[in-house]
Write a protein that holds these residues in place. Structure first.
Motif, PDB file in Angstrom:
ATOM      1  N   ASP A 290      35.736  32.836  38.977  1.00  0.00           N
ATOM      2  CA  ASP A 290      35.478  33.203  40.370  1.00  0.00           C
ATOM      3  C   ASP A 290      33.999  33.130  40.722  1.00  0.00           C
ATOM      4  O   ASP A 290      33.560  33.732  41.713  1.00  0.00           O
ATOM      5  N   VAL A 291      33.233  32.406  39.942  1.00  0.00           N
ATOM      6  CA  VAL A 291      31.794  32.246  40.178  1.00  0.00           C
ATOM      7  C   VAL A 291      31.513  30.796  40.556  1.00  0.00           C
ATOM      8  O   VAL A 291      32.053  29.872  39.942  1.00  0.00           O
ATOM      9  N   THR A 292      30.668  30.593  41.562  1.00  0.00           N
ATOM     10  CA  THR A 292      30.254  29.250  41.962  1.00  0.00           C
ATOM     11  C   THR A 292      28.911  28.935  41.320  1.00  0.00           C
ATOM     12  O   THR A 292      27.962  29.724  41.437  1.00  0.00           O
TER      13      THR A 292
ATOM     14  N   ASP B 147      31.529  31.549  51.133  1.00  0.00           N
ATOM     15  CA  ASP B 147      32.883  31.322  50.636  1.00  0.00           C
ATOM     16  C   ASP B 147      33.371  32.493  49.792  1.00  0.00           C
ATOM     17  O   ASP B 147      34.515  32.524  49.349  1.00  0.00           O
ATOM     18  N   GLU B 148      32.479  33.445  49.524  1.00  0.00           N
ATOM     19  CA  GLU B 148      32.756  34.712  48.852  1.00  0.00           C
ATOM     20  C   GLU B 148      33.306  34.599  47.439  1.00  0.00           C
ATOM     21  O   GLU B 148      34.358  35.183  47.119  1.00  0.00           O
TER      22      GLU B 148
ATOM     23  N   ARG C  32      38.057  43.465  47.440  1.00  0.00           N
ATOM     24  CA  ARG C  32      37.720  42.827  48.716  1.00  0.00           C
ATOM     25  C   ARG C  32      38.945  42.071  49.221  1.00  0.00           C
ATOM     26  O   ARG C  32      39.531  41.269  48.510  1.00  0.00           O
ATOM     27  N   ARG C  33      39.362  42.369  50.440  1.00  0.00           N
ATOM     28  CA  ARG C  33      40.450  41.626  51.075  1.00  0.00           C
ATOM     29  C   ARG C  33      39.839  40.747  52.159  1.00  0.00           C
ATOM     30  O   ARG C  33      38.977  41.188  52.909  1.00  0.00           O
ATOM     31  N   ARG C  34      40.349  39.525  52.255  1.00  0.00           N
ATOM     32  CA  ARG C  34      39.730  38.577  53.178  1.00  0.00           C
ATOM     33  C   ARG C  34      40.782  37.649  53.760  1.00  0.00           C
ATOM     34  O   ARG C  34      41.692  37.216  53.055  1.00  0.00           O
TER      35      ARG C  34
END
Length: 252
Positions: free
Chosen positions: A17-19, A45-46, A126-128
């Motif tokens: 989950d890391v860019t 893009d979180e 976190r919800r998105r």
């Protein structure tokens, strides 16, 4: 005729989950904005974090390292995604620290050390949700219905009136002042809600009151300021994102 090579190249890689952004080329006044906006866009893009590998970046002036501080400042309130640098060369790490960048953007010698630094504590839940809106007045009702549905599902229904009002202002501004079709983004995290709208215009928003009827006419952004903890705008490579952070104290 051969095309000129770009002064800087940025490749994107996903590690869980890391860019990770791998940079190669020149960092100076001609590439500063492109690098900054690419880092910002990756953060918007979180992912859990953005790691920028600068090992192949040439930086003639040490002051240019501040590009990463600038990117971090733009996303420090929302979406508050950590940005880290990977730099193997000790001399370059000293330059980065001397420029004050390391106070805001941690620097590690390897990608593994950067990933290790992210493992604790775990990030908060976190919800998105995100939706493309049409370029028409119908998008106002669509945005309000989407916010009602999402915040009800996320047990944040008490913030629906404030969030829907903020979204209405942002979407109206896009329709009135740009040629864009707005994109609505809503996020719930630690008891607060962020409402954001993307567009393709690089013109940043500002509050404007009517010079002749100021007591009667209130700017839409003044309403946003009254209904949120803080609001702001973040430039992107394709335009901007305008956002507002709404807390429990902003309930209507």
């Amino acid at each position: 005729m051969n095309e000129a090579r770009p002064a800087v190249r940025i490749d994107t890689e996903a590690l869980n989950d890391v860019t990770v952004l791998a940079t190669e080329g020149l960092l100076d006044s001609s590439t500063y904005r492109h690098i900054r906006d690419t880092v910002i866009k990756a953060a918007l893009d979180e992912p859990d974090a953005v790691i920028v590998d600068v090992n192949r970046l040439r930086v003639p002036a040490a002051s240019a390292w501040a590009v990463f501080t600038s990117a971090r400042w733009h996303v420090s309130v929302w979406p508050d995604v950590p940005i880290l640098l990977v730099c193997e060369a000790p001399q370059a790490r000293r330059e980065i620290a001397a420029a004050g960048v390391a106070r805001y953007v941690p620097v590690r010698a390897t990608r593994k050390l950067a990933l290790d630094a992210l493992r604790s504590p775990p990030p908060p839940l976190r919800r998105r949700a995100r939706t493309q809106l049409p370029r028409s007045r119908a998008s106002l009702g669509i945005a309000r219905r989407a916010i009602t549905e999402w915040l009800t599902e996320w047990d944040s229904s008490e913030l629906i009136p404030a969030a829907a009002t903020v979204a209405t202002v942002f979407v109206e501004n896009v329709l009135d002042h740009t040629e864009s079709a707005p994109v609505l983004i809503v996020e719930s995290r630690q008891g607060s809600v962020t409402v954001a709208v993307e567009d393709c215009s690089d013109r940043l928003p500002g509050r404007h009151e009517d010079a002749w009827r100021g007591a009667e006419i209130m700017s839409g952004l003044a309403i946003v300021a009254a209904l949120s903890r803080v609001w702001g705008s973040t430039p992107t490579s394709s335009g901007k994102t305008v956002w507002a952070l709404i807390g429990r104290e902003n309930r209507l």
